[in-house]
Write a protein that holds these residues in place. Structure first.
Motif, PDB file in Angstrom:
ATOM      1  N   VAL A   3       1.095  28.222  57.798  1.00  0.00           N
ATOM      2  CA  VAL A   3       2.243  29.441  57.041  1.00  0.00           C
ATOM      3  C   VAL A   3       3.423  28.414  58.180  1.00  0.00           C
ATOM      4  CG1 VAL A   3       1.003  31.422  56.688  1.00  0.00           C
ATOM      5  CG2 VAL A   3       2.077  30.624  58.612  1.00  0.00           C
ATOM      6  N   PRO A   4       4.513  28.157  56.831  1.00  0.00           N
ATOM      7  CA  PRO A   4       5.758  27.346  58.008  1.00  0.00           C
ATOM      8  C   PRO A   4       5.963  28.367  58.953  1.00  0.00           C
ATOM      9  CG  PRO A   4       5.737  28.397  55.686  1.00  0.00           C
ATOM     10  CD  PRO A   4       4.831  29.603  56.012  1.00  0.00           C
ATOM     11  N   LYS A   5       7.320  27.723  60.233  1.00  0.00           N
ATOM     12  CA  LYS A   5       6.817  28.079  61.453  1.00  0.00           C
ATOM     13  C   LYS A   5       8.231  28.968  61.479  1.00  0.00           C
ATOM     14  CE  LYS A   5       4.277  25.116  63.530  1.00  0.00           C
ATOM     15  NZ  LYS A   5       3.046  25.657  64.575  1.00  0.00           N
ATOM     16  N   GLU A   6       9.030  28.859  60.218  1.00  0.00           N
ATOM     17  CA  GLU A   6       9.725  30.581  60.286  1.00  0.00           C
ATOM     18  C   GLU A   6       9.096  31.751  60.069  1.00  0.00           C
ATOM     19  OE1 GLU A   6      10.629  28.215  56.562  1.00  0.00           O
ATOM     20  OE2 GLU A   6       9.649  27.206  58.502  1.00  0.00           O
ATOM     21  N   ARG A  56      -0.160  32.719  48.592  1.00  0.00           N
ATOM     22  CA  ARG A  56       0.680  33.152  47.792  1.00  0.00           C
ATOM     23  C   ARG A  56       1.837  32.584  48.354  1.00  0.00           C
ATOM     24  NH1 ARG A  56       5.640  37.549  47.556  1.00  0.00           N
ATOM     25  NH2 ARG A  56       7.190  36.913  46.463  1.00  0.00           N
ATOM     26  N   ASN A  57       2.774  31.570  48.365  1.00  0.00           N
ATOM     27  CA  ASN A  57       3.744  30.957  49.020  1.00  0.00           C
ATOM     28  C   ASN A  57       5.468  31.151  47.906  1.00  0.00           C
ATOM     29  OD1 ASN A  57       2.346  29.498  51.418  1.00  0.00           O
ATOM     30  ND2 ASN A  57       1.440  29.075  50.044  1.00  0.00           N
ATOM     31  N   GLY A  58       5.474  31.832  48.231  1.00  0.00           N
ATOM     32  CA  GLY A  58       6.707  32.604  47.681  1.00  0.00           C
ATOM     33  C   GLY A  58       8.027  32.003  48.492  1.00  0.00           C
ATOM     34  N   GLY A  59       9.014  32.593  48.206  1.00  0.00           N
ATOM     35  CA  GLY A  59      10.396  32.239  48.602  1.00  0.00           C
ATOM     36  C   GLY A  59      10.789  32.803  50.047  1.00  0.00           C
ATOM     37  N   SER A  60       9.798  34.237  49.992  1.00  0.00           N
ATOM     38  CA  SER A  60      10.183  35.207  51.473  1.00  0.00           C
ATOM     39  C   SER A  60       8.824  35.027  51.974  1.00  0.00           C
ATOM     40  CB  SER A  60      11.426  36.488  50.969  1.00  0.00           C
ATOM     41  OG  SER A  60      12.092  36.095  50.519  1.00  0.00           O
ATOM     42  N   PHE A  61       7.386  35.354  51.332  1.00  0.00           N
ATOM     43  CA  PHE A  61       6.535  35.808  51.613  1.00  0.00           C
ATOM     44  C   PHE A  61       5.576  35.118  51.435  1.00  0.00           C
ATOM     45  CE2 PHE A  61       9.357  39.631  51.298  1.00  0.00           C
ATOM     46  CZ  PHE A  61       8.619  40.441  51.993  1.00  0.00           C
ATOM     47  N   ALA A  80      -6.890  39.842  54.680  1.00  0.00           N
ATOM     48  CA  ALA A  80      -5.334  39.661  54.448  1.00  0.00           C
ATOM     49  C   ALA A  80      -4.075  40.032  55.554  1.00  0.00           C
ATOM     50  CB  ALA A  80      -5.285  40.702  52.754  1.00  0.00           C
ATOM     51  N   ALA A  81      -3.165  38.373  55.378  1.00  0.00           N
ATOM     52  CA  ALA A  81      -2.325  38.439  56.377  1.00  0.00           C
ATOM     53  C   ALA A  81      -1.201  38.496  55.226  1.00  0.00           C
ATOM     54  CB  ALA A  81      -2.616  37.989  57.556  1.00  0.00           C
ATOM     55  N   SER A  82       0.264  39.143  55.220  1.00  0.00           N
ATOM     56  CA  SER A  82       1.352  38.551  55.073  1.00  0.00           C
ATOM     57  C   SER A  82       2.560  38.195  55.778  1.00  0.00           C
ATOM     58  CB  SER A  82       1.733  39.605  54.577  1.00  0.00           C
ATOM     59  OG  SER A  82       2.783  39.079  53.225  1.00  0.00           O
ATOM     60  N   PHE A  83       3.412  37.430  55.867  1.00  0.00           N
ATOM     61  CA  PHE A  83       3.149  36.822  56.886  1.00  0.00           C
ATOM     62  C   PHE A  83       5.103  36.331  55.578  1.00  0.00           C
ATOM     63  CE2 PHE A  83      -0.252  34.849  57.583  1.00  0.00           C
ATOM     64  CZ  PHE A  83      -0.429  35.055  59.383  1.00  0.00           C
ATOM     65  N   HIS A  84       6.166  36.963  56.147  1.00  0.00           N
ATOM     66  CA  HIS A  84       7.838  36.982  56.094  1.00  0.00           C
ATOM     67  C   HIS A  84       8.942  36.166  56.853  1.00  0.00           C
ATOM     68  CE1 HIS A  84      11.430  39.984  54.935  1.00  0.00           C
ATOM     69  NE2 HIS A  84      11.445  39.084  54.617  1.00  0.00           N
TER      70      HIS A  84
END
Length: 288
Positions: free
Chosen positions: A50-53, A81-86, A104-108
């Motif tokens: 996932v992106p570092k931010e 999923r790779n959305g604008g925020s998540f 399953a993990a979600s990143f914000h």
């Protein structure tokens, strides 16, 4: 393992390809792989894609088969999923071509917003008033059941201090709560948030099901009850540091059908709510 450095070596995986990673295991006294280790290693694998931010805000998982301590675990990450925020990731843990665990993990991405939180219980004993697992072993080791003595004898990178010690000799039912102070051993400064979250995930699989066992403590204890994590979920709220004792405060709404359910909040010592946890576990009475 007896320091944070030892723990970080276990949680840091070898990269096989861009989305596949491999890890080894360390026992915590059980014949099978510790659930918290698989959780934290899977989260580490997901973080590599996932992106570092972006930081994890929730994870949900199932333990499907016992893990073998002697065999490496392979973690495969799928980008869901790779959305604008998540960003959402699915991680599959495999041994001997069998899936033993899924996550399953979600990143914000970091954002500012409204704030509120549940308060820490200020009426409980502080760590300085309590005995650690090591101190319990030193003082009561000759009187403990062999399985409990062996469990407490394992070196760990975390010190635990339960607010109330469950004594199986008393055969007394207790409230369905478990408050445990914990602190890392070694220098835990200057850790990135993703690493701190992985460590916290590892620790979160300790102690929580004790809250589900206590209401039946007059007849049930760790020696006569088969216990294992079935699923595990976490929600992460705020950044934090491991520079002081932290409190894992758990409670159990229900136990039935050979399963126990418990939820918990993790606080810094000054009362900041860091994360919440939910777990259902096998709690099967042994017939012999």
């Amino acid at each position: 393992m007896n320091t944070i450095d030892d723990l970080l070596k276990v949680l840091t995986l070898d990269k096989t390809d861009s989305h596949t990673f491999s890890g080894f295991s360390k026992t915590i006294g059980s014949p099978n792989v510790f659930g918290g280790q698989v959780l934290a290693q899977a989260l580490h694998a997901a973080y590599q894609t996932v992106p570092k931010e972006r930081v994890v805000h929730s994870l949900h998982s199932y333990f499907l088969l016992p893990g073998d301590l002697t065999i490496p675990i392979s973690y495969r990450v799928n980008e869901m999923r790779n959305g604008g925020s998540f960003s959402t990731r699915r991680v599959t843990a495999v041994q001997n071509d069998q899936t033993i665990f899924i996550l399953a993990a979600s990143f914000h991405k970091r954002e500012d917003g409204h704030e509120h939180q549940e308060s820490i219980n200020t009426d409980i004993k502080q760590p300085e008033e309590l005995m650690s697992w090591n101190e319990m072993l030193e003082q009561f080791g000759d009187f403990l059941p062999n399985k409990m003595k062996a469990f407490l004898s394992i070196e760990r990178p975390v010190d635990f201090k339960p607010v109330e010690i469950m004594n199986s000799m008393e055969q007394k039912d207790l409230p369905a709560v478990e408050d445990v102070w914990f602190k890392l051993r070694g220098n835990a400064g200057n850790l990135d948030l993703d690493v701190k979250q992985q460590i916290l995930t590892y620790i979160s699989d300790y102690n929580i099901l004790t809250a589900a066992l206590k209401p039946n403590a007059s007849k049930a204890h760790f020696g006569n009850t088969q216990m294992a994590s079935l699923d595990h979920s976490m929600w992460f709220f705020r950044d934090f540091d491991f520079d002081d004792w932290m409190l894992f405060s758990a409670k159990s709404p229900s136990t039935s059908g050979a399963r126990g359910f418990a939820t918990g909040n993790i606080f810094t010592r000054d009362g900041k709510l860091i994360a919440s946890v939910a777990q259902e576990g096998l709690m099967r009475p042994k017939t012999r």
